[in-house]
Design a protein around this motif. Structure first.
Motif, PDB file in Angstrom:
ATOM      1  N   LEU A  95      52.036   2.693  32.422  1.00  0.00           N
ATOM      2  CA  LEU A  95      52.225   1.255  32.582  1.00  0.00           C
ATOM      3  C   LEU A  95      51.544   0.768  33.849  1.00  0.00           C
ATOM      4  O   LEU A  95      51.491   1.470  34.852  1.00  0.00           O
ATOM      5  N   LEU A  96      51.037  -0.462  33.784  1.00  0.00           N
ATOM      6  CA  LEU A  96      50.315  -1.041  34.906  1.00  0.00           C
ATOM      7  C   LEU A  96      51.039  -2.283  35.403  1.00  0.00           C
ATOM      8  O   LEU A  96      51.614  -3.035  34.623  1.00  0.00           O
ATOM      9  N   SER A  97      50.959  -2.519  36.690  1.00  0.00           N
ATOM     10  CA  SER A  97      51.546  -3.734  37.259  1.00  0.00           C
ATOM     11  C   SER A  97      50.575  -4.896  37.064  1.00  0.00           C
ATOM     12  O   SER A  97      49.370  -4.704  36.865  1.00  0.00           O
ATOM     13  N   PHE A  98      51.097  -6.117  37.141  1.00  0.00           N
ATOM     14  CA  PHE A  98      50.248  -7.298  37.062  1.00  0.00           C
ATOM     15  C   PHE A  98      49.236  -7.292  38.206  1.00  0.00           C
ATOM     16  O   PHE A  98      48.087  -7.680  38.038  1.00  0.00           O
ATOM     17  N   ARG A  99      49.684  -6.843  39.376  1.00  0.00           N
ATOM     18  CA  ARG A  99      48.798  -6.807  40.549  1.00  0.00           C
ATOM     19  C   ARG A  99      47.613  -5.883  40.303  1.00  0.00           C
ATOM     20  O   ARG A  99      46.472  -6.225  40.627  1.00  0.00           O
ATOM     21  N   THR A 100      47.860  -4.729  39.709  1.00  0.00           N
ATOM     22  CA  THR A 100      46.783  -3.773  39.442  1.00  0.00           C
ATOM     23  C   THR A 100      45.775  -4.337  38.450  1.00  0.00           C
ATOM     24  O   THR A 100      44.564  -4.255  38.658  1.00  0.00           O
ATOM     25  N   VAL A 101      46.278  -4.916  37.354  1.00  0.00           N
ATOM     26  CA  VAL A 101      45.378  -5.480  36.340  1.00  0.00           C
ATOM     27  C   VAL A 101      44.600  -6.656  36.917  1.00  0.00           C
ATOM     28  O   VAL A 101      43.389  -6.776  36.720  1.00  0.00           O
ATOM     29  N   ALA A 102      45.280  -7.522  37.659  1.00  0.00           N
ATOM     30  CA  ALA A 102      44.609  -8.673  38.263  1.00  0.00           C
ATOM     31  C   ALA A 102      43.525  -8.216  39.231  1.00  0.00           C
ATOM     32  O   ALA A 102      42.408  -8.759  39.233  1.00  0.00           O
ATOM     33  N   SER A 103      43.823  -7.217  40.027  1.00  0.00           N
ATOM     34  CA  SER A 103      42.845  -6.701  40.982  1.00  0.00           C
ATOM     35  C   SER A 103      41.627  -6.141  40.255  1.00  0.00           C
ATOM     36  O   SER A 103      40.484  -6.363  40.666  1.00  0.00           O
ATOM     37  N   THR A 104      41.872  -5.423  39.179  1.00  0.00           N
ATOM     38  CA  THR A 104      40.775  -4.865  38.389  1.00  0.00           C
ATOM     39  C   THR A 104      39.882  -5.967  37.828  1.00  0.00           C
ATOM     40  O   THR A 104      38.670  -5.817  37.742  1.00  0.00           O
ATOM     41  N   LEU A 105      40.499  -7.081  37.457  1.00  0.00           N
ATOM     42  CA  LEU A 105      39.752  -8.204  36.874  1.00  0.00           C
ATOM     43  C   LEU A 105      39.225  -9.167  37.937  1.00  0.00           C
ATOM     44  O   LEU A 105      38.621 -10.182  37.604  1.00  0.00           O
ATOM     45  N   ASP A 106      39.503  -8.863  39.201  1.00  0.00           N
ATOM     46  CA  ASP A 106      39.056  -9.667  40.337  1.00  0.00           C
ATOM     47  C   ASP A 106      39.599 -11.101  40.294  1.00  0.00           C
ATOM     48  O   ASP A 106      38.875 -12.063  40.537  1.00  0.00           O
ATOM     49  N   ILE A 107      40.893 -11.209  39.950  1.00  0.00           N
ATOM     50  CA  ILE A 107      41.589 -12.491  40.039  1.00  0.00           C
ATOM     51  C   ILE A 107      42.918 -12.251  40.741  1.00  0.00           C
ATOM     52  O   ILE A 107      43.345 -11.115  40.902  1.00  0.00           O
ATOM     53  N   GLN A 108      43.584 -13.314  41.146  1.00  0.00           N
ATOM     54  CA  GLN A 108      44.875 -13.163  41.811  1.00  0.00           C
ATOM     55  C   GLN A 108      45.975 -12.940  40.783  1.00  0.00           C
ATOM     56  O   GLN A 108      45.893 -13.407  39.648  1.00  0.00           O
ATOM     57  N   GLU A 109      47.002 -12.230  41.218  1.00  0.00           N
ATOM     58  CA  GLU A 109      48.134 -11.932  40.335  1.00  0.00           C
ATOM     59  C   GLU A 109      48.773 -13.204  39.790  1.00  0.00           C
ATOM     60  O   GLU A 109      49.081 -13.289  38.597  1.00  0.00           O
ATOM     61  N   CYS A 110      48.969 -14.201  40.637  1.00  0.00           N
ATOM     62  CA  CYS A 110      49.595 -15.446  40.184  1.00  0.00           C
ATOM     63  C   CYS A 110      48.718 -16.158  39.155  1.00  0.00           C
ATOM     64  O   CYS A 110      49.220 -16.779  38.215  1.00  0.00           O
ATOM     65  N   GLU A 111      47.407 -16.041  39.294  1.00  0.00           N
ATOM     66  CA  GLU A 111      46.486 -16.642  38.323  1.00  0.00           C
ATOM     67  C   GLU A 111      46.576 -15.926  36.976  1.00  0.00           C
ATOM     68  O   GLU A 111      46.567 -16.553  35.909  1.00  0.00           O
ATOM     69  N   LEU A 112      46.685 -14.601  37.008  1.00  0.00           N
ATOM     70  CA  LEU A 112      46.835 -13.837  35.765  1.00  0.00           C
ATOM     71  C   LEU A 112      48.115 -14.239  35.055  1.00  0.00           C
ATOM     72  O   LEU A 112      48.113 -14.491  33.836  1.00  0.00           O
ATOM     73  N   ARG A 113      49.216 -14.339  35.783  1.00  0.00           N
ATOM     74  CA  ARG A 113      50.478 -14.755  35.166  1.00  0.00           C
ATOM     75  C   ARG A 113      50.365 -16.164  34.576  1.00  0.00           C
ATOM     76  O   ARG A 113      50.810 -16.422  33.471  1.00  0.00           O
ATOM     77  N   ARG A 114      49.739 -17.074  35.326  1.00  0.00           N
ATOM     78  CA  ARG A 114      49.573 -18.444  34.844  1.00  0.00           C
ATOM     79  C   ARG A 114      48.765 -18.469  33.544  1.00  0.00           C
ATOM     80  O   ARG A 114      49.118 -19.155  32.587  1.00  0.00           O
ATOM     81  N   LEU A 115      47.681 -17.699  33.492  1.00  0.00           N
ATOM     82  CA  LEU A 115      46.846 -17.655  32.291  1.00  0.00           C
ATOM     83  C   LEU A 115      47.601 -17.092  31.090  1.00  0.00           C
ATOM     84  O   LEU A 115      47.498 -17.604  29.976  1.00  0.00           O
ATOM     85  N   LEU A 116      48.380 -16.034  31.326  1.00  0.00           N
ATOM     86  CA  LEU A 116      49.148 -15.433  30.229  1.00  0.00           C
ATOM     87  C   LEU A 116      50.238 -16.370  29.732  1.00  0.00           C
ATOM     88  O   LEU A 116      50.540 -16.402  28.534  1.00  0.00           O
ATOM     89  N   ILE A 117      50.828 -17.146  30.629  1.00  0.00           N
ATOM     90  CA  ILE A 117      51.829 -18.148  30.219  1.00  0.00           C
ATOM     91  C   ILE A 117      51.144 -19.248  29.417  1.00  0.00           C
ATOM     92  O   ILE A 117      51.625 -19.647  28.345  1.00  0.00           O
ATOM     93  N   GLU A 118      50.004 -19.740  29.900  1.00  0.00           N
ATOM     94  CA  GLU A 118      49.272 -20.795  29.185  1.00  0.00           C
ATOM     95  C   GLU A 118      48.884 -20.376  27.778  1.00  0.00           C
ATOM     96  O   GLU A 118      48.910 -21.184  26.856  1.00  0.00           O
ATOM     97  N   ARG A 119      48.521 -19.129  27.603  1.00  0.00           N
ATOM     98  CA  ARG A 119      48.068 -18.644  26.294  1.00  0.00           C
ATOM     99  C   ARG A 119      49.212 -18.167  25.403  1.00  0.00           C
ATOM    100  O   ARG A 119      48.975 -17.725  24.287  1.00  0.00           O
ATOM    101  N   GLY A 120      50.434 -18.255  25.902  1.00  0.00           N
ATOM    102  CA  GLY A 120      51.585 -17.894  25.079  1.00  0.00           C
ATOM    103  C   GLY A 120      51.792 -16.403  24.903  1.00  0.00           C
ATOM    104  O   GLY A 120      52.347 -15.971  23.903  1.00  0.00           O
TER     105      GLY A 120
END
Length: 161
Positions: A61-86
């Motif tokens: 399992l991966l943390s949001f921080r790890t995935v966000a870092s890999t994608l070169d975006i901030q963790e809060c931005e990743l969460r926001r995008l996942l919420i927006e996309r349902g």
């Protein structure tokens, strides 16, 4: 010498050669029954193995921080995008913090049912309860990280999922 001893051991432990046709048929039927029992046992264990692989094993399992870092975006931005996309949703509550000596807002993220393969809830029994329930941390599974990595470039340029 060693190989000769192994060959003798194999010959001694080998099943007896049937003496007649009926004994051969009985031996074949016994072997078929053993194979059927083994297949039935494997079939019975498959759902349990799938459950453990899907819901219990959390080594990858991966943390949001790890995935966000890999994608070169901030963790809060990743969460926001996942919420927006349902893909996930956020529940909020307030609780009293003894260390801060005031009420604080707390959030708990959960996955929508159609995205369960991509996320796993890891219960945090030592954390304060969330609305009377055990608090959990949402983690990302390897298939989830792959799906997110495919979607994030499109989100960044403004396309819809």
């Amino acid at each position: 010498m060693r190989s000769h001893l192994l060959n003798v051991e194999e010959w001694v432990s080998a099943p007896a050669i049937p003496q007649n046709y009926s004994a051969a048929l009985r031996a074949a039927a016994d072997e078929a029954e053993r194979a059927d029992l083994a297949e039935a046992r494997v079939a019975a264990l498959m759902p349990k193995a799938a459950y453990v692989d899907g819901f219990v094993t959390d080594a990858d399992l991966l943390s949001f921080r790890t995935v966000a870092s890999t994608l070169d975006i901030q963790e809060c931005e990743l969460r926001r995008l996942l919420i927006e996309r349902g893909w996930i949703y956020c529940e909020s509550a307030t609780r009293w913090s003894d260390t801060k000596r005031c009420k604080e807002d707390i959030n708990r993220y959960s996955e929508y049912s159609h995205k369960k393969l991509y996320f796993r809830r890891v219960e945090e029994h030592k954390a304060p309860r969330f609305r009377g329930e055990v608090m959990h941390t949402l983690k990302i599974t390897p298939p989830g990280a792959l799906a997110i990595s495919r979607m994030v470039p499109r989100w960044q340029v403004g396309e819809s999922a």
